[in-house]
Design an enzyme around this catalytic site. Structure first.
Site, PDB file in Angstrom:
ATOM      1  N   ARG A 292      -9.293 -66.194  71.188  1.00 29.80           N
ATOM      2  CA  ARG A 292      -9.263 -67.662  71.025  1.00 29.80           C
ATOM      3  C   ARG A 292     -10.699 -68.193  70.886  1.00 29.80           C
ATOM      4  O   ARG A 292     -10.980 -69.065  70.103  1.00 29.80           O
ATOM      5  CB  ARG A 292      -8.600 -68.358  72.225  1.00 29.80           C
ATOM      6  CG  ARG A 292      -7.236 -67.872  72.644  1.00 29.80           C
ATOM      7  CD  ARG A 292      -6.128 -68.487  71.794  1.00 29.80           C
ATOM      8  NE  ARG A 292      -6.010 -67.851  70.510  1.00 29.80           N
ATOM      9  CZ  ARG A 292      -5.548 -66.608  70.298  1.00 29.80           C
ATOM     10  NH1 ARG A 292      -5.137 -65.865  71.282  1.00 29.80           N
ATOM     11  NH2 ARG A 292      -5.485 -66.106  69.078  1.00 29.80           N
TER      12      ARG A 292
ATOM     13  N   GLN B  36      -6.738 -82.017  77.233  1.00 24.54           N
ATOM     14  CA  GLN B  36      -6.149 -80.803  77.847  1.00 24.54           C
ATOM     15  C   GLN B  36      -6.608 -79.583  77.065  1.00 24.54           C
ATOM     16  O   GLN B  36      -6.345 -78.456  77.469  1.00 24.54           O
ATOM     17  CB  GLN B  36      -4.629 -80.878  77.797  1.00 24.54           C
ATOM     18  CG  GLN B  36      -4.037 -82.031  78.576  1.00 24.54           C
ATOM     19  CD  GLN B  36      -2.550 -82.193  78.255  1.00 24.54           C
ATOM     20  OE1 GLN B  36      -1.709 -81.593  78.912  1.00 24.54           O
ATOM     21  NE2 GLN B  36      -2.228 -82.982  77.256  1.00 24.54           N
TER      22      GLN B  36
ATOM     23  N   HIS C  82      -8.607 -79.118  81.553  1.00 27.35           N
ATOM     24  CA  HIS C  82      -8.116 -77.739  81.682  1.00 27.35           C
ATOM     25  C   HIS C  82      -9.208 -76.701  81.413  1.00 27.35           C
ATOM     26  O   HIS C  82      -8.899 -75.543  81.147  1.00 27.35           O
ATOM     27  CB  HIS C  82      -6.921 -77.504  80.738  1.00 27.35           C
ATOM     28  CG  HIS C  82      -5.671 -78.217  81.166  1.00 27.35           C
ATOM     29  ND1 HIS C  82      -4.588 -78.417  80.338  1.00 27.35           N
ATOM     30  CD2 HIS C  82      -5.332 -78.775  82.361  1.00 27.35           C
ATOM     31  CE1 HIS C  82      -3.636 -79.062  81.002  1.00 27.35           C
ATOM     32  NE2 HIS C  82      -4.069 -79.307  82.218  1.00 27.35           N
TER      33      HIS C  82
ATOM     34  N   CYS D 163     -18.136 -67.161  87.102  1.00 27.40           N
ATOM     35  CA  CYS D 163     -18.410 -65.877  87.745  1.00 27.40           C
ATOM     36  C   CYS D 163     -17.718 -65.840  89.108  1.00 27.40           C
ATOM     37  O   CYS D 163     -18.004 -66.665  89.982  1.00 27.40           O
ATOM     38  CB  CYS D 163     -19.920 -65.659  87.908  1.00 27.40           C
ATOM     39  SG  CYS D 163     -20.266 -64.140  88.826  1.00 27.40           S
TER      40      CYS D 163
ATOM     41  N   ASN E 103       2.282 -88.855  68.155  1.00 26.51           N
ATOM     42  CA  ASN E 103       2.676 -87.443  68.193  1.00 26.51           C
ATOM     43  C   ASN E 103       3.536 -87.129  66.971  1.00 26.51           C
ATOM     44  O   ASN E 103       4.103 -88.031  66.366  1.00 26.51           O
ATOM     45  CB  ASN E 103       3.482 -87.177  69.481  1.00 26.51           C
ATOM     46  CG  ASN E 103       3.295 -85.774  70.007  1.00 26.51           C
ATOM     47  OD1 ASN E 103       2.186 -85.247  69.981  1.00 26.51           O
ATOM     48  ND2 ASN E 103       4.354 -85.163  70.472  1.00 26.51           N
TER      49      ASN E 103
ATOM     50  N   ALA F  67      -1.659 -86.467  63.689  1.00 26.29           N
ATOM     51  CA  ALA F  67      -2.821 -87.096  64.324  1.00 26.29           C
ATOM     52  C   ALA F  67      -3.904 -87.422  63.293  1.00 26.29           C
ATOM     53  O   ALA F  67      -4.560 -88.470  63.383  1.00 26.29           O
ATOM     54  CB  ALA F  67      -3.380 -86.169  65.404  1.00 26.29           C
TER      55      ALA F  67
HETATM   56  P1  OAD Z   1       1.924 -78.395  73.298  1.00 29.33           P
HETATM   57  O1  OAD Z   1       1.847 -77.244  72.343  1.00 29.33           O
HETATM   58  O2  OAD Z   1       2.883 -78.310  74.434  1.00 29.33           O
HETATM   59  O3  OAD Z   1       2.314 -79.702  72.484  1.00 29.33           O
HETATM   60  C1  OAD Z   1       1.651 -80.073  71.301  1.00 29.33           C
HETATM   61  C2  OAD Z   1       2.302 -81.357  70.786  1.00 29.33           C
HETATM   62  O4  OAD Z   1       1.588 -81.749  69.616  1.00 29.33           O
HETATM   63  C3  OAD Z   1       3.771 -81.210  70.381  1.00 29.33           C
HETATM   64  O5  OAD Z   1       4.517 -82.301  70.924  1.00 29.33           O
HETATM   65  C4  OAD Z   1       3.738 -81.285  68.855  1.00 29.33           C
HETATM   66  O6  OAD Z   1       4.869 -81.929  68.307  1.00 29.33           O
HETATM   67  C5  OAD Z   1       2.497 -82.135  68.614  1.00 29.33           C
HETATM   68  N1  OAD Z   1       1.834 -81.895  67.318  1.00 29.33           N
HETATM   69  C6  OAD Z   1       1.780 -80.746  66.596  1.00 29.33           C
HETATM   70  N2  OAD Z   1       1.058 -80.926  65.484  1.00 29.33           N
HETATM   71  C7  OAD Z   1       0.631 -82.224  65.498  1.00 29.33           C
HETATM   72  C8  OAD Z   1      -0.154 -83.025  64.619  1.00 29.33           C
HETATM   73  N3  OAD Z   1      -0.677 -82.541  63.498  1.00 29.33           N
HETATM   74  N4  OAD Z   1      -0.385 -84.311  64.970  1.00 29.33           N
HETATM   75  C9  OAD Z   1       0.139 -84.837  66.121  1.00 29.33           C
HETATM   76  N5  OAD Z   1       0.896 -84.125  66.975  1.00 29.33           N
HETATM   77  C10 OAD Z   1       1.131 -82.832  66.684  1.00 29.33           C
HETATM   78  O7  OAD Z   1       0.446 -78.669  73.797  1.00 29.33           O
HETATM   79  P2  OAD Z   1      -0.069 -79.537  75.029  1.00 29.33           P
HETATM   80  O8  OAD Z   1       0.829 -80.695  75.293  1.00 29.33           O
HETATM   81  O9  OAD Z   1      -1.500 -79.809  74.783  1.00 29.33           O
HETATM   82  O10 OAD Z   1      -2.478 -75.761  79.649  1.00 29.33           O
HETATM   83  O11 OAD Z   1       0.061 -78.499  76.217  1.00 29.33           O
HETATM   84  C11 OAD Z   1      -0.363 -78.878  77.496  1.00 29.33           C
HETATM   85  C12 OAD Z   1      -0.908 -77.706  78.264  1.00 29.33           C
HETATM   86  O12 OAD Z   1       0.038 -76.635  78.276  1.00 29.33           O
HETATM   87  C13 OAD Z   1      -2.138 -77.052  77.670  1.00 29.33           C
HETATM   88  O13 OAD Z   1      -3.335 -77.726  77.972  1.00 29.33           O
HETATM   89  C14 OAD Z   1      -2.115 -75.694  78.269  1.00 29.33           C
HETATM   90  C15 OAD Z   1      -0.654 -75.385  78.057  1.00 29.33           C
HETATM   91  O14 OAD Z   1      -0.119 -74.415  78.834  1.00 29.33           O
HETATM   92  C16 OAD Z   1      -3.162 -74.750  80.211  1.00 29.33           C
HETATM   93  O15 OAD Z   1      -3.595 -73.790  79.583  1.00 29.33           O
HETATM   94  C17 OAD Z   1      -3.335 -74.914  81.681  1.00 29.33           C
END
Ligand code: OAD
Length: 236
Positions: free
Chosen positions: A60, A92, A110, A118, A203, A221
Site C-alpha cells: 500500500r 480516516q 487512523h 517503533c 457519497n 467526490a
Molecule cells: P469504505 O470502503 O468503507 O467506504 C468508502 C465509501 O466511499 C463507500 O460508501 C463508497 O460508496 C464511497 N465511494 C466510492 N467511490 C467514491 C467516489 N468516487 N466518490 C464518493 N464516494 C465514493 O471506506 P471508509 O468509510 O473510509 O479503518 O472506511 C472506514 C475505515 O474502515 C477505514 O479508515 C479503515 C477501514 O477498516 C482502519 O484501517 C482502522
C-alpha cells in the site's frame, strides 16, 4: 433558526481517494485488496502473521508513489486556505493525498502509511520504505521492531479530544466518501447535530448513517466536492 456558518468540520473516507486509484476498504466483493479487513488491520493479525501484515502495508505504501491527489483533495485544500473561520479536515485515510494537495488543518485519525511506530522505543517518525525486511529504528537502533503507524481495529484513533472539541463548536459537518461503517467516525454526524450543526453527506451511494444527515448529495467526490467548495466560497 439556522445559525451563521463559521466553523466547519469535514470527515473524509476512502471514497475521496477512489478516483485517484486508491482502493476503498469495502469493495463490491467485501475485500480490501483481496484480504478480509480483520486479516490485515488488527493487532491480532499482526501478532499471528507479521510478514503478511507488513507485506500488505509495504505494498500500500509503495502504491502511494504512483497516485496523485484528485479534484476533491485539491478543492478541500483550497477551502482550507480560503475559509476565514475554523476548519478541521479529519481523514480516516492512511494515504497522504490530502497532505500533498496542501490541506494544513488536517488530522489523520487512523494514522498514516508514511509513518512508522517503533515498538521498542515507542517513537513515531516519517517512513517511506519497506518494513518486511525488518529495518533498524533510527531513534533507538533496535532492528525489526517497526510497525505501521496505523490505527487497527481495537485501537484508539488519534487526536480524539481535538476532534470532539471541533465537532462541538462547528456550524457545519460534512462527510465525504465514507461508508459510515466504522466508529467512532461514523458517530461524528450525531455529535455535530447534538451541538446544533447542519450536516451534509457527499457519497457515491447512501452511507449506513445517511438518515442522520440534513442533506445528502450522491455522486463522485471529484464532481461533488469542487462544486460544493465553489458554492460556499462564493460569499466569502
Ligand atoms: P469504505 O470502503 O468503507 O467506504 C468508502 C465509501 O466511499 C463507500 O460508501 C463508497 O460508496 C464511497 N465511494 C466510492 N467511490 C467514491 C467516489 N468516487 N466518490 C464518493 N464516494 C465514493 O471506506 P471508509 O468509510 O473510509 O479503518 O472506511 C472506514 C475505515 O474502515 C477505514 O479508515 C479503515 C477501514 O477498516 C482502519 O484501517 C482502522
Amino acid at each position: 433558526m439556522q445559525r451563521e456558518l463559521q466553523n466547519i468540520v469535514i470527515l473524509t473516507g476512502a471514497g475521496v481517494s477512489a478516483e485517484s486509484g486508491v482502493a476503498t476498504f469495502r469493495g463490491p466483493d467485501g475485500l480490501w485488496e483481496g484480504h478480509r479487513v480483520e486479516d490485515v488491520a488488527t493487532p491480532e493479525a499482526f501478532a499471528r502473521d507479521p510478514d503478511l501484515v507488513q507485506n500488505f502495508y509495504d505494498e500500500r505504501r509503495a502504491k502511494l508513489k504512483t497516485v496523485n491527489p484528485n479534484a476533491a483533495h485539491l478543492a478541500l485544500a483550497k477551502l482550507d486556505e480560503q475559509w476565514p473561520s475554523d476548519l478541521l479536515l479529519v481523514t480516516q485515510n492512511v494515504d497522504d493525498l490530502h497532505d500533498r494537495a496542501g490541506s494544513k488543518s488536517l488530522v489523520h485519525m487512523h494514522g498514516e502509511l508514511n509513518s512508522a511506530w517503533c515498538l521498542a522505543c515507542d517513537g513515531r517518525f516519517p517512513f517511506n520504505g519497506t518494513m518486511a525486511s525488518g529495518p533498524t529504528c533510527p531513534q533507538c537502533d533496535t532492528p525489526g521492531q517497526l510497525r505501521p503507524d496505523i490505527v487497527w481495529f481495537g485501537e484508539m484513533p488519534y487526536e480524539m479530544e481535538r476532534i470532539e472539541l471541533a465537532l462541538s463548536q462547528c456550524d457545519l459537518f460534512v462527510s465525504i466518501g465514507t461508508s459510515g461503517a466504522v466508529y467512532p467516525a461514523a458517530g461524528f454526524v450525531q455529535t455535530a447535530r447534538h451541538y446544533g450543526a447542519q450536516t451534509l453527506e457527499m457519497n457515491l451511494d447512501p452511507s449506513e448513517g445517511s438518515f442522520h444527515f440534513h442533506e445528502s448529495r450522491m455522486g463522485k467526490a471529484g464532481d461533488l466536492v469542487p462544486e460544493w467548495v465553489k458554492e460556499i466560497l462564493r460569499d466569502v
